[in-house]
Motif scaffolding. Sequence first.
Motif, PDB file in Angstrom:
ATOM      1  N   LEU A 119      27.727  44.683  63.248  1.00  0.00           N
ATOM      2  CA  LEU A 119      26.457  44.025  63.521  1.00  0.00           C
ATOM      3  C   LEU A 119      25.436  44.439  62.480  1.00  0.00           C
ATOM      4  CD1 LEU A 119      25.868  44.270  67.391  1.00  0.00           C
ATOM      5  CD2 LEU A 119      26.703  42.327  66.076  1.00  0.00           C
ATOM      6  N   THR A 120      24.542  43.525  62.123  1.00  0.00           N
ATOM      7  CA  THR A 120      23.446  43.863  61.216  1.00  0.00           C
ATOM      8  C   THR A 120      22.254  42.958  61.506  1.00  0.00           C
ATOM      9  OG1 THR A 120      22.775  44.162  58.919  1.00  0.00           O
ATOM     10  CG2 THR A 120      24.159  42.259  59.401  1.00  0.00           C
ATOM     11  N   ARG A 121      21.072  43.469  61.246  1.00  0.00           N
ATOM     12  CA  ARG A 121      19.850  42.655  61.274  1.00  0.00           C
ATOM     13  C   ARG A 121      19.264  42.534  59.864  1.00  0.00           C
ATOM     14  NH1 ARG A 121      17.715  42.210  66.621  1.00  0.00           N
ATOM     15  NH2 ARG A 121      18.895  43.469  68.092  1.00  0.00           N
ATOM     16  N   LYS A 122      19.951  43.121  58.896  1.00  0.00           N
ATOM     17  CA  LYS A 122      19.465  43.106  57.527  1.00  0.00           C
ATOM     18  C   LYS A 122      20.564  42.632  56.583  1.00  0.00           C
ATOM     19  CE  LYS A 122      16.274  46.963  58.282  1.00  0.00           C
ATOM     20  NZ  LYS A 122      15.841  48.307  57.815  1.00  0.00           N
ATOM     21  N   VAL A 123      20.157  42.297  55.375  1.00  0.00           N
ATOM     22  CA  VAL A 123      21.108  41.867  54.355  1.00  0.00           C
ATOM     23  C   VAL A 123      22.004  43.040  53.975  1.00  0.00           C
ATOM     24  CG1 VAL A 123      21.349  41.085  51.977  1.00  0.00           C
ATOM     25  CG2 VAL A 123      19.595  40.090  53.445  1.00  0.00           C
ATOM     26  N   VAL A 124      23.304  42.806  53.935  1.00  0.00           N
ATOM     27  CA  VAL A 124      24.278  43.799  53.482  1.00  0.00           C
ATOM     28  C   VAL A 124      24.743  43.378  52.091  1.00  0.00           C
ATOM     29  CG1 VAL A 124      26.500  44.893  53.927  1.00  0.00           C
ATOM     30  CG2 VAL A 124      25.022  44.248  55.840  1.00  0.00           C
ATOM     31  N   ARG A 125      24.559  44.246  51.122  1.00  0.00           N
ATOM     32  CA  ARG A 125      24.865  43.885  49.746  1.00  0.00           C
ATOM     33  C   ARG A 125      26.372  43.778  49.521  1.00  0.00           C
ATOM     34  NH1 ARG A 125      20.194  41.688  48.664  1.00  0.00           N
ATOM     35  NH2 ARG A 125      18.469  43.110  49.189  1.00  0.00           N
ATOM     36  N   GLY A 126      26.762  42.788  48.755  1.00  0.00           N
ATOM     37  CA  GLY A 126      28.176  42.590  48.438  1.00  0.00           C
ATOM     38  C   GLY A 126      28.470  41.126  48.213  1.00  0.00           C
ATOM     39  N   ARG A 127      29.295  40.831  47.214  1.00  0.00           N
ATOM     40  CA  ARG A 127      29.573  39.425  46.889  1.00  0.00           C
ATOM     41  C   ARG A 127      30.492  38.760  47.900  1.00  0.00           C
ATOM     42  NH1 ARG A 127      31.561  39.138  40.816  1.00  0.00           N
ATOM     43  NH2 ARG A 127      32.878  40.840  41.570  1.00  0.00           N
ATOM     44  N   LYS A 128      31.295  39.556  48.614  1.00  0.00           N
ATOM     45  CA  LYS A 128      32.248  38.965  49.553  1.00  0.00           C
ATOM     46  C   LYS A 128      31.882  39.258  51.011  1.00  0.00           C
ATOM     47  CE  LYS A 128      36.266  38.794  46.504  1.00  0.00           C
ATOM     48  NZ  LYS A 128      37.721  39.112  46.365  1.00  0.00           N
ATOM     49  N   VAL A 129      30.584  39.456  51.258  1.00  0.00           N
ATOM     50  CA  VAL A 129      30.115  39.669  52.629  1.00  0.00           C
ATOM     51  C   VAL A 129      29.914  38.314  53.300  1.00  0.00           C
ATOM     52  CG1 VAL A 129      28.252  40.559  54.061  1.00  0.00           C
ATOM     53  CG2 VAL A 129      29.048  41.870  52.092  1.00  0.00           C
ATOM     54  N   LYS A 130      30.508  38.126  54.473  1.00  0.00           N
ATOM     55  CA  LYS A 130      30.354  36.887  55.233  1.00  0.00           C
ATOM     56  C   LYS A 130      29.574  37.183  56.515  1.00  0.00           C
ATOM     57  CE  LYS A 130      33.546  33.871  55.612  1.00  0.00           C
ATOM     58  NZ  LYS A 130      34.798  33.143  55.962  1.00  0.00           N
ATOM     59  N   TYR A 131      28.624  36.295  56.835  1.00  0.00           N
ATOM     60  CA  TYR A 131      27.792  36.458  58.018  1.00  0.00           C
ATOM     61  C   TYR A 131      28.125  35.400  59.060  1.00  0.00           C
ATOM     62  CZ  TYR A 131      24.812  39.268  54.941  1.00  0.00           C
ATOM     63  OH  TYR A 131      24.339  40.205  54.070  1.00  0.00           O
ATOM     64  N   PHE A 132      27.951  35.759  60.319  1.00  0.00           N
ATOM     65  CA  PHE A 132      28.100  34.832  61.432  1.00  0.00           C
ATOM     66  C   PHE A 132      26.907  35.033  62.357  1.00  0.00           C
ATOM     67  CE2 PHE A 132      32.146  36.397  59.899  1.00  0.00           C
ATOM     68  CZ  PHE A 132      32.791  35.229  59.538  1.00  0.00           C
ATOM     69  N   GLY A 133      26.188  33.959  62.634  1.00  0.00           N
ATOM     70  CA  GLY A 133      24.994  34.068  63.457  1.00  0.00           C
ATOM     71  C   GLY A 133      23.876  33.264  62.852  1.00  0.00           C
ATOM     72  N   PRO A 134      22.639  33.531  63.277  1.00  0.00           N
ATOM     73  CA  PRO A 134      22.196  34.638  64.140  1.00  0.00           C
ATOM     74  C   PRO A 134      22.553  34.418  65.605  1.00  0.00           C
ATOM     75  CG  PRO A 134      20.363  33.195  63.670  1.00  0.00           C
ATOM     76  CD  PRO A 134      21.515  32.679  62.862  1.00  0.00           C
ATOM     77  N   PHE A 135      22.536  35.511  66.377  1.00  0.00           N
ATOM     78  CA  PHE A 135      22.849  35.481  67.801  1.00  0.00           C
ATOM     79  C   PHE A 135      21.650  35.986  68.604  1.00  0.00           C
ATOM     80  CE2 PHE A 135      26.990  35.938  65.735  1.00  0.00           C
ATOM     81  CZ  PHE A 135      27.727  34.958  66.386  1.00  0.00           C
ATOM     82  N   PRO A 136      20.817  35.098  69.160  1.00  0.00           N
ATOM     83  CA  PRO A 136      19.725  35.558  70.025  1.00  0.00           C
ATOM     84  C   PRO A 136      20.237  36.316  71.249  1.00  0.00           C
ATOM     85  CG  PRO A 136      19.392  33.273  69.363  1.00  0.00           C
ATOM     86  CD  PRO A 136      20.779  33.653  68.944  1.00  0.00           C
ATOM     87  N   HIS A 137      21.453  35.996  71.681  1.00  0.00           N
ATOM     88  CA  HIS A 137      22.059  36.673  72.832  1.00  0.00           C
ATOM     89  C   HIS A 137      23.539  36.912  72.534  1.00  0.00           C
ATOM     90  CE1 HIS A 137      18.506  35.293  75.026  1.00  0.00           C
ATOM     91  NE2 HIS A 137      18.776  34.078  74.593  1.00  0.00           N
ATOM     92  N   GLY A 138      24.085  37.962  73.105  1.00  0.00           N
ATOM     93  CA  GLY A 138      25.534  38.131  73.174  1.00  0.00           C
ATOM     94  C   GLY A 138      26.242  38.614  71.934  1.00  0.00           C
ATOM     95  N   ALA A 139      25.514  39.039  70.896  1.00  0.00           N
ATOM     96  CA  ALA A 139      26.188  39.478  69.670  1.00  0.00           C
ATOM     97  C   ALA A 139      27.081  40.687  69.928  1.00  0.00           C
ATOM     98  CB  ALA A 139      25.149  39.814  68.590  1.00  0.00           C
ATOM     99  N   ARG A 140      26.576  41.679  70.666  1.00  0.00           N
ATOM    100  CA  ARG A 140      27.360  42.875  70.963  1.00  0.00           C
ATOM    101  C   ARG A 140      28.570  42.527  71.812  1.00  0.00           C
ATOM    102  NH1 ARG A 140      28.892  47.319  68.949  1.00  0.00           N
ATOM    103  NH2 ARG A 140      26.746  47.645  68.207  1.00  0.00           N
ATOM    104  N   ALA A 141      28.410  41.593  72.757  1.00  0.00           N
ATOM    105  CA  ALA A 141      29.529  41.196  73.617  1.00  0.00           C
ATOM    106  C   ALA A 141      30.644  40.557  72.790  1.00  0.00           C
ATOM    107  CB  ALA A 141      29.054  40.232  74.699  1.00  0.00           C
TER     108      ALA A 141
END
Length: 606
Positions: A119-141
Amino acid sequence: MIERLKNLPDTPGVYQYFDKEGRLLYVGKAKSLKKRVKSYFRFTPTLAPAPNLGPRIYQMIAQAARIKTIVTPTESDALLLENSLIKQLKPKYNILLRDDKTYPYIYIDMSEPFPRFELTRKVVRGRKVKYFGPFPHGARAILDSLYELVPLVQKKGCLKGKKACLFHQIGRCEAPCEGKIDETAYKTLIKEALSYIHNRQKIKKALERRMQQYAQSLRFEEAAQIRDRIDAIDKIEEFSSADLAKLEDLDIFAVDFGEEGGVLVRLFMREGKIVASSHTWLNLHDESDIGEVYRRSILEFYSAETPFTARAILTAHPFEEQEELAALLAKRLGKKVAIATPRRGDKKRLVALGMQNAKELLRQKRDRPKSDVSEQIRDLLDLAEPPERIEIFDNSHLAGKAPVGAMVVFNGGKWEKSSYRHYNLAAKDEYHQMEEMLTQRIASFKKSPPPDLWVIDGGETLRALASGLLKKFGTNLPVVGIAKEKIDAKAHRAKGSARDLLYTEKGAMRLMPSDRRLQWFQRLRDEAHRFAIAYHKKQRLKEDKKISLLEARGIGPAKVKRLIDYFSSFEAIREADMQTLAKVLNKTDAVSIIRYLQNAREKEQD
């Protein structure tokens, strides 16, 4: 006022309106301060508010007695400064967006040989980083479910070890640390996990099967955890009817207004499906400043540290600053950003869906019973809106020793424990302890904006202190104090003969003990008191342990007291030199203490 209006600069900047008592009414930005500020007024036959203003702004101009301007190099700088000032100072007539959250994303760095989802709320540096979201609810679940259903590397530290751990023994990890799975086979597991992220129904069905297995094995606690995860995932709103044929990633913003105020709705589309939504209530009842709503909500939502995973931002209404805002976001986020208001086709139907959800939220709010206590608090304190986010302060000490402060947060009808804060204080009396704590909180307004209401555990003196500090900073924020009524100059708490009184700007309020509004304030005060006392006990215990260590070296209670009285804390004793210690006690005791503390430091390093 007229002379000030005549001499306004024809440059970009921010303007502020104040009333005759110096209270901030409104903050705005302008491409040309001269043209924008003058547009609020009619100059003949006398200076008056312009007749074409909306009711809210007309009322504000009628109260304005002074104008202050801040020139900026560019209009983009004015945009940023305006947004920052509104968040920190909470002007009376500005639109106050209550939702300052950054929503979590699930990400994975595919450059690693055996990557993990995090989980992250900030940009993670890296050329091959893939994001899914944002999730207002249920991200941890969702994240916990991935590790429940797929035998991925469970912990960050697992790969550092060279031997399979318990997770492998219970079938939750394939043990790449021992080479029992190669990178190619592990990628198959990643694909399986990705299929769960993209298909909410698939992950729910898999969890339901796992829950049944746990229940049949009488593992009821684990079954309950799975049940709670399913409930959390259910809260992620999904609108499958709005699927697009194209696999597009879009963020949709829609604003609507009703009798109960305004609402901003956000829909998040990923790969052609709307996968989540959120909304923010607005203290606004008409469309006169709809551009400000879009401008500020978009500017706040996409911070420089927020991952931007959408291809474009769609708005249900056009507004003047769209192109300028897109350019500002592109500079902030380091990538091209498009902001558009579609007029036809599938994207037009998406913003229509956003408006449909906004109207439904307004209908639900209109039909909600008016017995809500927050509505009653609004009327009691004569606030523009029911207080949503409340910060409550209390301090604790014992004869001036180990003074601490506490802030608890009540947000949306529940305790926001992640925002609770402790304060280690230096002041010896309650007044200056509260001043020290509130000053620290005010200093953090730029990073963490002020709430809708402050509640102080204390009477009129502490309430006036808080109001004065806020006024000095320039922030408009109502403050309520709650304290026992004093009888013969004392508040007889133990005997129960004194009632709690509320202290407001208008004076003391006496409510019946059965009054829900008083009980609401008491509940807030009691939680702050509990939190402060718990921390005070912890700090006292820490000090007691340190003092007992000194006593173990033959320094008796009388000498300990002398040291504490002189140095105030054990940390100060540790930093003292031989000469100072000898001055307080004697040379023999000073040598004994220095040797003991040196031994203690060596043990800590080992």
